[in-house]
Scaffold this motif. Structure first.
Motif, PDB file in Angstrom:
ATOM      1  N   SER A  62     -25.001 -16.314   3.976  1.00  0.00           N
ATOM      2  CA  SER A  62     -23.709 -16.410   4.647  1.00  0.00           C
ATOM      3  C   SER A  62     -23.385 -15.126   5.379  1.00  0.00           C
ATOM      4  O   SER A  62     -22.934 -15.146   6.534  1.00  0.00           O
ATOM      5  CB  SER A  62     -22.607 -16.723   3.628  1.00  0.00           C
ATOM      6  OG  SER A  62     -22.793 -17.989   3.044  1.00  0.00           O
ATOM      7  N   ILE A  63     -23.617 -13.992   4.745  1.00  0.00           N
ATOM      8  CA  ILE A  63     -23.319 -12.708   5.382  1.00  0.00           C
ATOM      9  C   ILE A  63     -24.203 -12.512   6.612  1.00  0.00           C
ATOM     10  O   ILE A  63     -23.727 -12.109   7.680  1.00  0.00           O
ATOM     11  CB  ILE A  63     -23.499 -11.554   4.372  1.00  0.00           C
ATOM     12  CG1 ILE A  63     -22.436 -11.663   3.276  1.00  0.00           C
ATOM     13  CG2 ILE A  63     -23.400 -10.202   5.069  1.00  0.00           C
ATOM     14  CD1 ILE A  63     -22.680 -10.750   2.087  1.00  0.00           C
ATOM     15  N   TYR A  97     -23.051 -14.797   9.361  1.00  0.00           N
ATOM     16  CA  TYR A  97     -21.861 -14.316  10.053  1.00  0.00           C
ATOM     17  C   TYR A  97     -22.224 -13.321  11.151  1.00  0.00           C
ATOM     18  O   TYR A  97     -21.596 -13.283  12.210  1.00  0.00           O
ATOM     19  CB  TYR A  97     -20.901 -13.659   9.063  1.00  0.00           C
ATOM     20  CG  TYR A  97     -20.227 -14.631   8.114  1.00  0.00           C
ATOM     21  CD1 TYR A  97     -20.077 -15.968   8.452  1.00  0.00           C
ATOM     22  CD2 TYR A  97     -19.761 -14.222   6.875  1.00  0.00           C
ATOM     23  CE1 TYR A  97     -19.484 -16.861   7.589  1.00  0.00           C
ATOM     24  CE2 TYR A  97     -19.150 -15.110   6.001  1.00  0.00           C
ATOM     25  CZ  TYR A  97     -19.017 -16.434   6.367  1.00  0.00           C
ATOM     26  OH  TYR A  97     -18.415 -17.319   5.513  1.00  0.00           O
ATOM     27  N   TYR A 154     -15.915 -18.956   5.279  1.00  0.00           N
ATOM     28  CA  TYR A 154     -15.051 -18.644   6.422  1.00  0.00           C
ATOM     29  C   TYR A 154     -13.946 -19.679   6.596  1.00  0.00           C
ATOM     30  O   TYR A 154     -12.805 -19.347   6.926  1.00  0.00           O
ATOM     31  CB  TYR A 154     -15.956 -18.583   7.655  1.00  0.00           C
ATOM     32  CG  TYR A 154     -15.288 -18.386   8.984  1.00  0.00           C
ATOM     33  CD1 TYR A 154     -14.772 -17.139   9.330  1.00  0.00           C
ATOM     34  CD2 TYR A 154     -15.230 -19.420   9.916  1.00  0.00           C
ATOM     35  CE1 TYR A 154     -14.203 -16.945  10.576  1.00  0.00           C
ATOM     36  CE2 TYR A 154     -14.662 -19.226  11.156  1.00  0.00           C
ATOM     37  CZ  TYR A 154     -14.149 -17.985  11.483  1.00  0.00           C
ATOM     38  OH  TYR A 154     -13.580 -17.790  12.713  1.00  0.00           O
ATOM     39  N   CYS A 177     -16.104 -12.113   4.958  1.00  0.00           N
ATOM     40  CA  CYS A 177     -17.244 -11.247   4.645  1.00  0.00           C
ATOM     41  C   CYS A 177     -16.895 -10.301   3.502  1.00  0.00           C
ATOM     42  O   CYS A 177     -17.702 -10.096   2.580  1.00  0.00           O
ATOM     43  CB  CYS A 177     -17.636 -10.430   5.877  1.00  0.00           C
ATOM     44  SG  CYS A 177     -18.941 -11.177   6.858  1.00  0.00           S
ATOM     45  N   THR A 186     -17.118  -4.389   5.529  1.00  0.00           N
ATOM     46  CA  THR A 186     -17.595  -5.068   6.739  1.00  0.00           C
ATOM     47  C   THR A 186     -17.942  -4.135   7.893  1.00  0.00           C
ATOM     48  O   THR A 186     -18.338  -4.609   8.961  1.00  0.00           O
ATOM     49  CB  THR A 186     -16.532  -6.060   7.233  1.00  0.00           C
ATOM     50  OG1 THR A 186     -15.314  -5.350   7.483  1.00  0.00           O
ATOM     51  CG2 THR A 186     -16.294  -7.147   6.214  1.00  0.00           C
ATOM     52  N   LEU A 233     -21.475  -4.594   9.055  1.00  0.00           N
ATOM     53  CA  LEU A 233     -21.676  -5.904   9.672  1.00  0.00           C
ATOM     54  C   LEU A 233     -21.274  -5.894  11.140  1.00  0.00           C
ATOM     55  O   LEU A 233     -21.905  -6.548  11.968  1.00  0.00           O
ATOM     56  CB  LEU A 233     -20.866  -6.964   8.918  1.00  0.00           C
ATOM     57  CG  LEU A 233     -21.316  -7.243   7.480  1.00  0.00           C
ATOM     58  CD1 LEU A 233     -20.310  -8.136   6.778  1.00  0.00           C
ATOM     59  CD2 LEU A 233     -22.694  -7.876   7.485  1.00  0.00           C
TER      60      LEU A 233
END
Length: 548
Positions: free
Chosen positions: A130-131, A134, A255, A347, A376, A379
């Motif tokens: 998932s991270i 994203y 999300y 996140c 984050t 990211l």
């Protein structure tokens, strides 16, 4: 001042002052709740249905949709609207099927739910994927769209726009937590819809009305159902592949699901999902149709567009009057920020709850909130680095977004759907299915980035339509999940309590809070049944009108 006159800049400044003011008011009014993880990440589970539904819409519809949907509408017509219309039905699945299980389990995140249903390994997989997902989709796509809007409408540099948006968004996301994000999203939904309607109305008026638009472009532009050979939106892919992407995105992705987890209870979560479904009928008419209008204006010589993804911002710049244009631009930038703030918050929740807390189970609530506020930053950097590589996957932003999701979503959708419907699937099957999906999906992504150097089977594997690939990957992952589960021991019923249809009535630890969340008003439920029927009927009417 770029392309905009001073009055437009004044409207932009006033709008952002209001948005930041609302975020500040919400954050400081509820500042005591931010000291706990539930307060910071789930807004104390006390959000009503209207804010839940509006937040579902605003989190999903950012400027990347304004840029991407209109760009694809400009290039190929309304077929891309299938994803938006179909989402209305998928949101019914979220509200009626998945929400009761999520609320009964009292989880903070979707990876946490997978651990309760399967194992810690499944949780780690979903958290990491998932991270990474994203970065590949939500963060990089939002930053790219922001750069395009900033470049076309404000006259600044692409990278300057992307960086400014990151910094501005981080302020209220970090300080206010999910509550500030939700309330600003609810306000931005109203402005976003209003501004998009204005663009549609002014564009149709300039072109001469709906009939003139239909006459100005190819008749195929108004066919939502395309032949099976269509390169982007074959009907076979829409019917069998798009729902796989939809179930993953709307029903299992942190999300989105984080919005319904913040609801006061099951009634607000379910009605918020239904309300979000009604709102998802709008993008076809206020985002995709403007792209078709832009194609008609270009064909008639009334507008010039450099590339498809410039269609919507060019219409805003060329058609809207001074003052109104500034307000609409502000609303679009705020919508982009709302999507970015939503993914930042999600996140941080994943990193804090599914990574840091697993590694440091004794961490204090204050430490968890602190980690959530700083997690984050890296990211964002990865998202910026990925933007230059997006052009190798698709020249159209929205198609890029859907195609990457087709490589990520099938194994996750398989383990969630079968996990709820069939108690026999177990942790061994889930991990094997997720691993198989990862290898095949990432292999497809790598081959697509380098497909010019491949031939034969590898070139075919890289070129197969992304929706058809989603079907193939879902079937493979489902088969692996079933076969491996059947040849390995089943899970203990105590672990499955409340997590499958067969064990739905079994009590779990912490049943008191879950009982409060699941308390339902029969009148609300009856009304929601009728609202769901009306929503499904509206989807059918849209499909009927846009059938060739």
């Amino acid at each position: 001042m770029g392309h905009l006159p001073p009055l437009d800049w004044l409207m932009i400044a006033l709008y952002f002052a209001v948005v930041l003011g609302v975020a500040w008011w919400v954050a400081w009014r509820k500042k005591t709740t931010h000291a706990t993880p539930e307060g910071y990440f789930l807004a104390s589970r006390n959000i009503g249905w209207f804010v839940v539904g509006a937040a579902l819409f605003a989190s999903n519809i950012g400027s990347e949709h304004l840029v991407g949907l209109a760009g694809t509408g400009y290039d190929s017509g309304v077929a891309v609207g299938q994803f938006e219309v179909l989402a209305s039905l998928i949101l019914l699945i979220l509200g009626w099927l998945f929400v009761p299980f999520y609320l009964k389990s009292s989880v903070y995140t979707m990876p946490e739910f997978l651990e309760r249903r399967y194992s810690a390994g499944a949780r780690w997989y979903l958290a990491v994927v998932s991270i990474v997902g994203y970065v590949l989709t939500k963060i990089s796509v939002t930053l790219y769209a922001g750069g395009v809007v900033y470049e076309v409408l404000l006259g600044g540099g692409f990278w300057t726009g992307a960086l400014v948006i990151v910094l501005a968004t981080g302020v209220y996301t970090v300080l206010g937590g999910l509550r500030a994000v939700l309330y600003t999203e609810a306000m931005q939904t109203i402005v976003l819809i209003g501004g998009s309607i204005l663009v549609t109305v002014f564009g149709l008026s300039q072109l001469g009305g709906w009939g003139a638009m239909r006459s100005a472009v190819n008749a195929s532009f108004f066919h939502m159902w395309q032949p099976a050979s269509h390169p982007s939106f074959p009907w076979t892919g829409i019917v069998f592949g798009a729902p796989i992407l939809g179930v993953w995105y709307w029903c299992t992705d942190q999300y989105i699901v984080q919005r319904v987890l913040s609801a006061k209870g099951i009634d607000d979560a379910r009605r918020g999902s239904i309300f979000g479904g009604f709102l998802k009928l709008l993008p076809l008419f206020i985002f995709v149709i403007p792209g078709v209008v832009a194609a008609g204006l270009v064909k008639s010589g009334q507008l010039q567009i450099a590339r498809p993804d410039h269609a919507f911002p060019e219409m805003v710049r060329a058609l809207l009057p001074v003052g109104v244009r500034g307000l609409v631009v502000a609303g679009f930038l705020a919508a982009l920020m709302s999507s970015l703030s939503a993914v930042f918050n999600s996140c941080s929740t994943l990193i804090t709850w599914d990574v840091y807390r697993k590694l440091r189970p004794q961490a204090s609530e204050r430490q968890l909130v602190w980690v959530g506020k700083v997690a984050t930053v890296a990211l964002v950097g990865f998202g910026l680095l990925w933007i230059p590589l997006m052009k190798y996957i698709s020249g159209q932003l929205y198609v890029y977004l859907q195609s990457v999701q087709a490589y990520i979503s099938p194994p996750i959708a398989a383990v969630f759907l079968l996990g709820v419907f069939w108690r026999r699937v177990n942790a061994h099957g889930a991990v094997a299915s997720l691993a198989t999906g990862f290898v095949l999906g990432m292999g497809r992504l790598v081959l697509e980035l380098t497909k010019s150097s491949h031939h034969g089977f590898l070139r075919w594997y890289a070129d197969i339509n992304f929706l058809h690939f989603a079907i193939f990957l879902f079937l493979v992952c489902t088969a692996v999940l079933v076969v491996v589960s059947l040849v390995t021991p089943p899970l203990d019923d105590a672990k499955l309590a409340g997590l499958t249809f067969a064990t739905a009535k079994a009590a779990r630890p912490g049943a008191e809070q879950a009982g409060r969340m699941l308390a339902s008003d029969p009148l609300w439920r009856r009304r929601d049944v009728w609202l769901s029927i009306v929503l499904a009927g509206c989807v059918g009417l849209v499909w009927l009108y846009f059938t060739g």
